[in-house]
Design an enzyme around this catalytic site. Structure first.
Site, short mmCIF file in Angstrom:
data_model
loop_
_atom_site.label_atom_id
_atom_site.label_comp_id
_atom_site.label_asym_id
_atom_site.label_seq_id
_atom_site.Cartn_x
_atom_site.Cartn_y
_atom_site.Cartn_z
N GLU A 84 0.84 -1.21 0.00
CA GLU A 84 0.00 0.00 0.00
C GLU A 84 0.87 1.25 0.00
O GLU A 84 1.76 1.39 0.84
CB GLU A 84 -0.91 -0.02 1.24
N LYS A 265 -6.60 -0.93 11.86
CA LYS A 265 -6.06 -1.35 10.55
C LYS A 265 -4.81 -0.51 10.25
O LYS A 265 -3.80 -1.03 9.76
CB LYS A 265 -7.15 -1.15 9.48
N ASP A 281 4.52 -14.57 11.29
CA ASP A 281 3.17 -14.96 10.90
C ASP A 281 2.19 -13.80 11.13
O ASP A 281 1.72 -13.57 12.25
CB ASP A 281 2.78 -16.19 11.75
N HIS A 378 -2.07 10.50 -0.07
CA HIS A 378 -2.39 9.27 -0.80
C HIS A 378 -2.43 9.53 -2.30
O HIS A 378 -1.99 8.72 -3.09
CB HIS A 378 -3.79 8.79 -0.38
C1 MEV Z 1 -5.18 3.34 5.50
O1 MEV Z 1 -4.56 2.15 5.07
C2 MEV Z 1 -5.09 3.43 7.00
C3 MEV Z 1 -5.88 4.57 7.61
O2 MEV Z 1 -7.23 4.51 7.17
C4 MEV Z 1 -5.78 4.40 9.10
C5 MEV Z 1 -6.68 5.31 9.88
O3 MEV Z 1 -7.73 5.76 9.36
O4 MEV Z 1 -6.35 5.53 11.07
C6 MEV Z 1 -5.34 5.92 7.18
#
Ligand code: MEV
Length: 425
Positions: A84, A265, A281, A378
């Protein structure tokens, strides 16, 4: 696709040919693509093939590094494997930021892992308890042969207990074992010992039906904390407003699961990238991390913020079961290289590094989210990905970068921009 017989016995080339023979004609180039990624060194390729089954190619991910990670006073250049865009840039930026504010402090809070023999019995717990007490030394003897190496390294089985689970499921009990696995992740070691205990029960406890024996990937006692802190005023311009919004973002992640999952995430963007780079892992680490995030009965964001005495202290406590010896860590040439780049850390040092990268990632994400938003950063990377997909030349890339510096990037907009440039040439 047709049904195929005896596929696992085919040679690798025949497997590849069979898969491609099943594709529509216009997709036939897939053969060359998949063949292209075979490693040129047959020995290395054979090793990759042995990691899994039915291999027909290798799947390549970018291997990046995030330098300037100051953790407990030591500077690391951290290998990260992730597909990513923006993740490595964000980690590097946060690492740089905190390197001038004392860096990351990390500590391992526990190194205990567990595994269970799950069994059913119609006997009452009191009866089983007595049987267990009378057999415990024999059980210990039965496993000692598999434990001696780990004990010599400073680890080994730490506890064996009988657990009554009948309030949750009729006739359900466990023999629960706690382990210290030193620098190994320890899955094989743990499972071997558990299966030995299961076999012991099968032979000596006719009143118990063993259901399974397996390690637990839930390791809340194999725990690490990473933190950063500084006086609020040294956070830069508009520090008070920034801190207020940062705190709100953390509070939201503690009360709202739609946000908490995304918040976590982001943390795992960093953690997993290190876990993958070092041949560990990532499925185990993720499953455990998310279960830990829900340990109080509600899924929550994993990081914490305290603002006492005008100090910003941001921390992450995470269960992480990793190894720096054994398994893929020694077999995958790039995992080995990653450990070299990190200075061949112990498992507990690697826990502290991965948690620090997770915290850095979370800091970077929230910093962007409560200020500029994440799309700005991004989209820069997204633009490059789109341009690369459209096979833009160097000069087209430069012109596109300047054209889109104040415009919204989308696939269609970039394609149209390139088309108009190419027509006008
Ligand atoms: C993107 O891969 C991860 C984010 O969405 C994490 C977040 O919102 O804290 C930017």
């Amino acid at each position: 696709m047709d049904r195929v017989k005896g596929f696992s016995k085919f040679s690798k080339m025949d497997k590849l040919k069979w898969v491609c023979s099943q594709l529509p004609k216009e997709k036939a180039s897939a053969f060359y693509e998949l063949r292209h990624y075979w490693h040129e060194d047959a020995k290395v390729q054979q090793r990759f093939d042995e990691f899994s089954e039915n291999t027909i190619s290798n799947f390549t991910f970018p291997y990046s590094v995030a330098p300037n990670f100051l953790i407990n006073g030591k500077n690391y250049c951290v290998p990260m494997v992730i597909e990513e865009s923006s993740v490595v840039a964000a980690a590097s930026k946060a690492a740089n930021f905190w390197s001038t504010r004392g860096g990351f402090k990390a500590q391992v809070l526990g190194e205990i892992k567990s595994g269970q023999v799950h069994f059913f019995s119609e006997k009452p717990f009191s009866f089983l308890k007595e049987e267990f007490s009378s057999k415990i030394s024999e059980i210990k003897k039965a496993i000692s042969v598999f434990d001696s190496n780990m004990i010599a390294r400073g680890g080994g089985v730490q506890e064996i207990a009988l657990i009554d689970k009948t309030s949750e499921l009729e006739n359900y009990f466990q023999i629960d074992l706690k382990f210290k696995t030193c620098n190994a992740m320890g899955a094989n070691y743990i499972n071997t010992i558990l299966e030995e205990v299961a076999n012991f029960l099968r032979v000596h406890w006719p009143f118990a039906q063993v259901n399974m024996a397996i390690l637990s990937n839930y390791t809340p006692d194999c725990l690490v904390e990473a933190s950063v802190s500084c006086p609020i005023d040294s956070l830069g311009e508009n520090a008070q407003e920034f801190v207020l919004n940062f705190k709100r973002a953390i509070d939201i992640s503690h009360v709202d699961k739609t946000r908490a999952v995304t918040h976590n995430k982001g943390i795992f963007n960093g953690v997993d990238a290190v876990i993958l780079a070092t041949g560990n892992d990532f499925r185990a680490v993720e499953a455990c991390g998310h279960a830990y995030a829900a340990r109080e009965g509600k899924y929550k964001g994993l990081s914490q913020l305290s603002l006492e005495n005008n100090h910003f202290r941001f921390s992450l406590t995470l269960p992480l079961s990793v190894g720096t010896v054994g398994g893929l860590t020694n077999l995958h040439p790039l995992a080995k290289a990653s450990l070299d780049v990190l200075g061949n850390p112990s498992a507990s040092e690697l826990m502290m590094i991965a948690a620090s990268v997770g915290l850095a990632q979370n800091f970077a994400a929230i910093n962007s989210l409560v200020t500029t938003g994440i799309q700005k950063g991004h989209m820069k990377m997204h633009l490059l990905n789109i341009l690369s997909g459209l096979e833009a030349s160097r000069s087209e890339i430069e012109q596109a970068k300047s054209y889109f510096s104040d415009k919204t990037v989308s696939y269609t907009a970039v394609r149209n921009f390139l088309a108009s440039m190419r027509i006008s040439q």
